[in-house]
Design an enzyme around this catalytic site. Structure first.
Site, PDB file in Angstrom:
ATOM      1  CG  HIS A 199       4.073  -5.611  -6.715  1.00 26.17           C
ATOM      2  ND1 HIS A 199       4.276  -5.834  -5.520  1.00 26.17           N
ATOM      3  CD2 HIS A 199       2.781  -5.838  -6.731  1.00 26.17           C
ATOM      4  CE1 HIS A 199       3.278  -5.983  -4.601  1.00 26.17           C
ATOM      5  NE2 HIS A 199       2.415  -6.245  -5.298  1.00 26.17           N
ATOM      6  CD  GLN A 254      -0.134 -10.274 -11.719  1.00 32.04           C
ATOM      7  OE1 GLN A 254      -1.051 -10.942 -12.431  1.00 32.04           O
ATOM      8  NE2 GLN A 254      -0.344 -10.050 -10.214  1.00 32.04           N
ATOM      9  CG  ASP A 299       7.504  -9.599  -9.997  1.00 28.73           C
ATOM     10  OD1 ASP A 299       6.792 -10.843 -10.128  1.00 28.73           O
ATOM     11  OD2 ASP A 299       7.258  -8.630  -9.522  1.00 28.73           O
ATOM     12  CB  CYS A 353       1.445  -3.029  -4.598  1.00 22.64           C
ATOM     13  SG  CYS A 353       0.627  -3.639  -3.322  1.00 22.64           S
ATOM     14  CE  LYS A 385       0.219 -12.203  -7.293  1.00 22.54           C
ATOM     15  NZ  LYS A 385      -0.749 -11.382  -6.870  1.00 22.54           N
TER      16      LYS A 385
HETATM   17  N1  PLP Z   1       5.084  -8.904  -8.333  1.00 21.54           N
HETATM   18  C1  PLP Z   1       3.904  -8.704  -9.020  1.00 21.54           C
HETATM   19  C2  PLP Z   1       3.920  -8.021 -10.438  1.00 21.54           C
HETATM   20  C3  PLP Z   1       2.497  -8.793  -8.242  1.00 21.54           C
HETATM   21  O1  PLP Z   1       1.581  -8.694  -8.836  1.00 21.54           O
HETATM   22  C4  PLP Z   1       2.788  -9.337  -7.118  1.00 21.54           C
HETATM   23  C5  PLP Z   1       1.339  -9.535  -6.151  1.00 21.54           C
HETATM   24  O2  PLP Z   1       0.352  -9.013  -6.614  1.00 21.54           O
HETATM   25  C6  PLP Z   1       3.805  -9.410  -6.323  1.00 21.54           C
HETATM   26  C7  PLP Z   1       5.051  -9.157  -6.911  1.00 21.54           C
HETATM   27  C8  PLP Z   1       4.006  -9.868  -4.792  1.00 21.54           C
HETATM   28  O3  PLP Z   1       3.495 -11.244  -4.755  1.00 21.54           O
HETATM   29  P1  PLP Z   1       3.211 -11.750  -3.194  1.00 21.54           P
HETATM   30  O4  PLP Z   1       2.408 -10.749  -2.451  1.00 21.54           O
HETATM   31  O5  PLP Z   1       2.534 -13.077  -3.743  1.00 21.54           O
HETATM   32  O6  PLP Z   1       4.427 -11.919  -2.547  1.00 21.54           O
END
Ligand code: PLP
Length: 418
Positions: free
Chosen positions: A135, A215, A212, A376, A238
């Site tokens: 992401h 998900q 990270d 993203c 999430k």
């Molecule tokens: N990393 C992953 C794999 C994600 O799917 C997301 C959000 O979709 C993020 C990071 C960023 O999360 P946030 O926007 O809640 O900070």
């Protein structure tokens, strides 16, 4: 070495999905004249009534600033706030609650590590490894850090199926590698990465690992001690919790030597114009008034997950994913994007001859909420030579009937071009 961190579980015939749905008020509405089918859970999940009521309750009866007030409301708010920290500690099996830092979300957690750990421990010539599937929030902070420090960003390539090429990963690891920042599950493709082996290998060269878990934390058990990760970040929204709240876990020995991320109230012990001493962890990383209401309401989301049990949630979601993969796969012109052997919750696809955005708009007109675009993850889309995909992502309250509705609508859409 890269054992598949098992995620496949049998479906649960007695899973109480209908009674679960009743606990989510937002699901019971019509969109464009049709019952809402919400399949955008990888972007954000919906909230049970208990979370919504907890927010209302906090502002109706307990609202006060925390940690410094001498009055009853401040004490109540502080107790509740710190109770969430205890619950998160158990949820991720952190050795202590001091290692649980509240942030705005996964993005802020990663930026905190990049700013604080990165500024102190990454030097010119060092290397940071990420994957081609990250992401943007696990790419850009590292690019910025590398640029500032003269360090190098290296990228683990992926297969056409959407799996990491682990042989290349091992070759990328050198004594210069200081950090591996890697997602647990891909938001764009749903691939579950063999994260334990990735962490083990990084540690062999002395590198730290940030996971990270944006998900993964909503789908299966994430145990920071079993994983032995150095940092782990995820977002409450999430996980059936409120927006604007995230958690960063870190190993104590790292958090203690890392400089603060932001300066302000709460993160200090003593301030003098001659100098300032910083608070202990976790407060050293929590400058300013935090998101008190959402932290407290998050307890209800954690209770909801605990009550159902992560194994049962995962089994239900796996059953939905395999049902959807088979059923949608039979539509003429359906092209799956990401066919890894270990996946969770996410079905990304294209319809031959159609732009993903148009497919998403047509589904929306039929009351079905999916995500379209690059999710993203623009470098990943470039790897596949596509602009984007349509993404359906499943959560605990989704049903096979909803997938049937998606199938029927998508079949009609696909027929126009196939
Ligand atoms: N990393 C992953 C794999 C994600 O799917 C997301 C959000 O979709 C993020 C990071 C960023 O999360 P946030 O926007 O809640 O900070």
């Amino acid at each position: 070495m890269y054992r598949k961190d098992s995620v496949a579980k049998e479906g649960d015939a007695g899973f109480p999905v209908e009674s679960i749905r009743k606990r989510f008020p937002i699901l019971h509405q019509e969109v464009n004249g049709r019952p809402l089918v919400y399949l955008d859970n990888a972007a954000t999940s919906q909230k049970p009534l208990s979370v919504i009521q907890a927010l209302n309750q906090y502002y109706s009866t307990d609202n006060a600033n925390i940690h410094r007030g001498a009055h009853a409301l401040a004490a109540r708010a502080t107790d509740q706030f710190e109770r969430t920290r205890q619950m998160v500690k158990s949820f991720i099996n952190s050795p202590s609650e001091e290692q649980v830092i509240f942030t705005k979300g996964t993005t802020e957690g990663i930026n905190l590590v990049a700013s604080s750990f990165g500024r102190k421990f990454i030097q010119e010539g060092d290397e940071i490894i990420i994957s081609a599937m990250e992401h943007h929030s696990n790419i850009v902070p590292w690019q910025m850090l590398c640029e500032e420090k003269g360090a190098e960003l290296k990228v683990i390539p992926i297969t056409d199926e959407g799996e990491l090429i682990l042989e290349t990963y091992e070759k990328l690891l050198t004594p210069k590698t200081k950090l591996v920042a890697i997602q647990h599950v891909s938001n764009a493709l749903g691939t579950v990465h063999p994260i334990s082996g990735i962490i083990e290998k990084a540690h062999e060269v002395g590198a730290k690992v940030l996971v990270d878990a944006a998900q993964s934390s909503s789908h299966f058990l994430v145990d920071v001690q079993a994983l032995d990760c150095d940092f782990l970040a995820f977002s409450a929204h999430k996980l059936y919790g409120p927006t604007g709240l995230g958690i960063l876990y870190g190993k104590r020995e790292l958090l203690e030597v890392m400089p603060p991320y932001q300066g302000g109230g709460e993160m200090i012990k003593e301030v003098d114009f001659d100098g300032t001493t910083f608070n202990d962890i976790p407060f050293k990383f929590e400058a300013g008034t935090p998101n008190i209401a959402d932290v407290i309401a998050f307890q209800k989301a954690l209770e909801f997950i605990q009550e159902l049990g992560k194994d049962r949630i995962l089994a239900h979601e796996n059953e939905l994913l395999s049902y959807a993969t088979d059923k949608l796969g039979s539509i003429k012109g359906f092209i799956p994007v990401g066919t890894a052997s270990q996946k969770v919750s996410v079905l990304s696809f294209l319809i031959n001859g159609m732009h993903p955005f148009d497919v998403g708009m047509m589904l929306d007109a039929m009351g079905i909420a999916v995500r379209t675009g690059h999710h993203c993850a623009q470098p990943l889309m470039k790897r596949f030579n596509i602009e984007g995909t349509v993404r359906a992502s499943f959560a605990v309250y989704n049903t096979k009937q909803e997938i049937d509705t998606l199938y029927n609508s998508l079949s009609r859409i696909a027929k126009r071009k196939n």
